[in-house]
Scaffold this motif. Sequence first.
Motif, short mmCIF file in Angstrom:
data_model
loop_
_atom_site.label_atom_id
_atom_site.label_comp_id
_atom_site.label_asym_id
_atom_site.label_seq_id
_atom_site.Cartn_x
_atom_site.Cartn_y
_atom_site.Cartn_z
N HIS A 284 0.72 -1.28 -0.32
CA HIS A 284 -0.22 0.25 -0.18
C HIS A 284 0.62 1.18 0.17
N ASP A 285 1.71 0.92 0.63
CA ASP A 285 2.41 2.51 0.66
C ASP A 285 4.17 2.69 -0.08
N SER A 286 4.16 1.65 -0.98
CA SER A 286 5.74 1.82 -1.52
C SER A 286 6.02 2.77 -2.91
N GLY A 287 4.50 3.24 -3.57
CA GLY A 287 4.38 3.32 -4.53
C GLY A 287 4.45 2.48 -5.96
N ILE A 288 4.74 1.58 -5.20
CA ILE A 288 5.19 0.35 -6.48
C ILE A 288 4.01 -0.21 -6.20
N ASN A 289 3.71 -0.26 -8.30
CA ASN A 289 2.06 -0.09 -8.25
C ASN A 289 2.32 -1.12 -9.39
N LEU A 290 0.88 -1.72 -10.09
CA LEU A 290 0.66 -2.04 -11.32
C LEU A 290 1.22 -0.92 -12.30
N ASP A 291 1.81 0.23 -12.34
CA ASP A 291 1.50 1.12 -14.21
C ASP A 291 2.72 1.84 -13.78
N ASN A 292 3.89 0.96 -12.32
CA ASN A 292 5.77 1.21 -12.69
C ASN A 292 6.08 -0.46 -12.80
N MET A 293 4.74 -1.35 -12.48
CA MET A 293 6.31 -2.48 -12.73
C MET A 293 7.11 -2.54 -13.57
N VAL A 294 6.83 -2.60 -14.39
CA VAL A 294 7.71 -2.50 -15.82
C VAL A 294 6.87 -0.92 -17.23
N ARG A 295 8.11 -0.80 -17.62
CA ARG A 295 7.78 0.52 -18.63
C ARG A 295 6.14 0.19 -20.07
N PHE A 296 7.21 -1.66 -20.74
CA PHE A 296 5.90 -1.87 -20.97
C PHE A 296 6.12 -3.23 -21.40
#
Length: 275
Positions: free
Chosen positions: A196-208
Amino acid sequence: MKRFLLLLALMVIVAASKPRKITWVAIGDSITYLNDHQNETGSRVSKGYLTLISEKFPQVTYVNQGHNGWTSVNIADKIESLGLVKADVYTVFLGTNDWWQGKSLGTITDYEQGKGSGTVYGAFRVITDKLKQLNGKAKIILITPMQRGDFVYINSYKNNAFGSYKPKKDQTLEQFANAIVEIGKKEKMPVVDLYHDSGINLDNMVRFKRLKDPQTGAYKDFKYPDYIDVPFNPETDEYPYPEQSVDMTYDGLHPSDKGYEVIAEMLIKKWKGLK
């Protein structure tokens, strides 16, 4: 005599000013294991979170108890044969493989009543009991699993998994993260809530994710969530995560150097007495 006392006082001051040595046992899965096995990342990781912290705080000596592919249930079942040692600090970073392998989450009652490793809640009780037995004064820090995108193992494309955007066996990865948060609150253990708190999410796991366009057959770079329903054939397709795609992870699941830095900084903030 005065000179001797002055020298003694100086020695005491110098000794007191030195940071005390801290032993740290890091229990986890491949995200912990890869800290010391960068060759298994296709050389895409240079420093994991254990190395980052020990370099920043030289008084810390770590023991890597990361086990590739293991769950909290595996750890609990083999707790007496792992060779765990007495330490000042233990971190427990598990849960993502429990979710993917469909382990039963259970309820907080399984933890409270020590019902054993049949559920993840029960497995965490086995683990924390063992750590308290090794050192009742040790600090125990829990770390939740991160969110995860579509994973494809860089060394074997057939080893792949969908991301945490949908349930596996009617359980969400967030439920596993919430369980660890709940255990931490109950035991008054610090929790590093990466989910919840890391800012690591599905949008930035990988660029593409680079996949064959079903319409044209040509390779195309798909961002999340556009890649979800685009098929990947491990027998014939190229690896979908070229180096240009690396963001918080390098393969949709395992942290890149950037991701490990986030984990290390969050852990440092929860590790009182480290600085």
